[in-house]
Design a protein around this motif. Structure first.
Motif, PDB file in Angstrom:
ATOM      1  N   ARG A  80       0.894  -1.224   0.004  1.00 46.81           N
ATOM      2  CA  ARG A  80      -0.332  -0.251  -0.040  1.00 46.81           C
ATOM      3  C   ARG A  80       0.759   1.476  -0.106  1.00 46.81           C
ATOM      4  O   ARG A  80      -0.067   1.996  -0.759  1.00 46.81           O
ATOM      5  N   SER A  81       1.637   1.408   0.822  1.00 48.81           N
ATOM      6  CA  SER A  81       2.636   2.492   1.237  1.00 48.81           C
ATOM      7  C   SER A  81       3.664   2.766  -0.246  1.00 48.81           C
ATOM      8  O   SER A  81       3.542   3.515  -0.694  1.00 48.81           O
ATOM      9  N   ALA A  82       3.848   1.585  -0.883  1.00 48.48           N
ATOM     10  CA  ALA A  82       4.793   1.441  -1.933  1.00 48.48           C
ATOM     11  C   ALA A  82       4.073   1.826  -3.337  1.00 48.48           C
ATOM     12  O   ALA A  82       4.205   3.227  -4.371  1.00 48.48           O
ATOM     13  N   GLN A  83       3.413   1.548  -2.868  1.00 48.90           N
ATOM     14  CA  GLN A  83       1.886   2.109  -4.499  1.00 48.90           C
ATOM     15  C   GLN A  83       1.988   3.640  -4.676  1.00 48.90           C
ATOM     16  O   GLN A  83       1.995   4.248  -5.556  1.00 48.90           O
ATOM     17  N   ALA A  84       1.407   3.729  -2.806  1.00 48.42           N
ATOM     18  CA  ALA A  84       1.289   5.809  -2.821  1.00 48.42           C
ATOM     19  C   ALA A  84       2.149   6.164  -2.874  1.00 48.42           C
ATOM     20  O   ALA A  84       2.173   7.215  -3.720  1.00 48.42           O
ATOM     21  N   TYR A  85       3.290   6.297  -3.317  1.00 46.31           N
ATOM     22  CA  TYR A  85       4.174   6.897  -3.263  1.00 46.31           C
ATOM     23  C   TYR A  85       4.715   6.884  -4.371  1.00 46.31           C
ATOM     24  O   TYR A  85       4.551   7.702  -5.386  1.00 46.31           O
ATOM     25  N   ALA A  86       4.859   5.676  -5.188  1.00 44.44           N
ATOM     26  CA  ALA A  86       5.415   5.246  -6.720  1.00 44.44           C
ATOM     27  C   ALA A  86       3.999   5.827  -7.265  1.00 44.44           C
ATOM     28  O   ALA A  86       4.881   7.007  -8.562  1.00 44.44           O
ATOM     29  N   HIS A  87       2.971   6.495  -7.045  1.00 42.99           N
ATOM     30  CA  HIS A  87       1.792   7.307  -7.616  1.00 42.99           C
ATOM     31  C   HIS A  87       1.692   8.557  -7.710  1.00 42.99           C
ATOM     32  O   HIS A  87       2.325   9.035  -8.738  1.00 42.99           O
TER      33      HIS A  87
END
Length: 339
Positions: A80-87
């Motif tokens: 969840r954290s990786a997806q949010a930041y990558a976005h």
């Protein structure tokens, strides 16, 4: 069958990572080698690959994230954290699960390497001696595992264990159980080393290791009777999910937490705060580690050398909640079997 970057690499007699850099223009590739790779791609028709338009632009704007178990909230929070930041950075994260199969890591990397700019691999199980094959598939960063070959982000597990034991000792506990994780787990091995260090640091405290259980709720349930039999007044569990299973089993045996025995988890997954009693736990900086891993991977995909940003070590913290208290007089009750 579609032509892949591995086919191009084989034709040009280079690694897939070198072929990818030559075609995307990222990183350093000898001009003659780059020309050979482009010739191989043209001969094989690689430009007609459905991802070719992205590659010609120099990037796919996609990252792979490989995790062992999406049912474990530790990995779900990392994703969840990786997806949010990558976005935020303009990247899409493609998530794949190995189901705790070490052999699937390389297989998944190979299937994704020509579709992404790089890969985040969470607590990889591939042996150190074989990690070179992971690097050959393109830019990669490990999350929560060290490596001499792959850049990584990790939290200081030894510090986390010391914080937990130190707090239990300050509460007055002198016999502490450690409910161990899977025998083959690299992360469990780190914790075992940290437990050994804690025994040296607190020589007047009995720190006993009990069991080696699966890193799941049912593992904590299975370890509950072992913890009770140990006579400990407090227990540190391998992770929060194990601690929650342990909490369940102790309640079934008629023991009250923390009145009869204190419990400390590890990770601080969201469910830890929702438990009754709320779980005292070592909080690993999951969001921070995911962001650091994405930053490192994007830098590598854009041509940075691994040595430029090889290691990030983040400090954990202890979150004190309701599952710990000073020990009651004497040893905890032995409990009763559920009716």
């Amino acid at each position: 069958m579609a032509i892949t970057i591995r086919d191009v690499a084989a034709r040009a007699a280079v690694s897939p990572a070198t072929a990818s850099r030559a075609l995307t223009g990222t990183g350093s590739v000898d001009p003659a080698t780059a020309a050979r790779v482009r010739d191989a791609a043209r001969e094989l028709g690689y430009e007609r690959n459905p991802w070719a338009s992205s590659l010609r632009g120099g990037t796919t704007r996609k990252l792979a994230m490989i995790v062992p178990d999406l049912m474990n909230p530790f990995f779900a929070e990392l994703v969840r954290s990786a997806q949010a930041y990558a976005h935020e950075l303009g990247y899409l994260v493609l998530v794949a699960e190995t189901d705790d199969d070490a052999g699937a890591e390389l297989e998944l990397l190979r299937s994704l390497s020509d579709r992404v700019d790089g890969s985040l691999i969470c607590t990889p199980q591939t042996a150190e001696s074989a990690q070179g094959r992971l690097v050959d598939e393109g830019p990669a960063v490990f999350l929560h595992r060290t490596s001499t070959l792959v850049p990584y982000v990790i939290s200081d597990v030894a510090l986390g264990v010391r914080l937990a034991v130190e707090n239990l000792v300050a509460l007055g506990h002198r016999r502490i159980a450690y409910l161990d994780g899977p025998a083959e787990s690299w992360s469990a091995g780190l914790r075992r080393v940290a437990i050994a260090q804690a025994r040296e640091e607190f020589p007047d405290v009995d720190i006993v290791t009990v069991g080696q259980v699966r890193a799941r709720f049912e593992g904590g349930v299975a370890g509950g009777d072992l913890v009770i039999a140990s006579g400990a007044t407090a227990v540190l569990a391998y992770n929060d999910v194990v601690a929650l299973g342990l909490l369940h089993r102790l309640a079934r045996r008629g023991l009250r937490v923390p009145d009869d025995i204190s419990i400390v988890g590890f990770d601080d997954v969201p469910a830890a705060a929702m438990a009754s009693p709320a779980l005292t736990t070592v909080a690993q900086p999951l969001a921070e580690s995911a962001r650091a891993g994405v930053d490192m991977l994007v830098a590598l995909a854009r041509g940075a050398q691994p040595a430029d940003r090889a290691v990030v070590v983040l400090p954990p913290t202890l979150v004190v909640r309701e599952s710990t208290a000073p020990p009651a007089a004497g040893l905890p009750r032995t409990g009763t079997d559920p009716v």
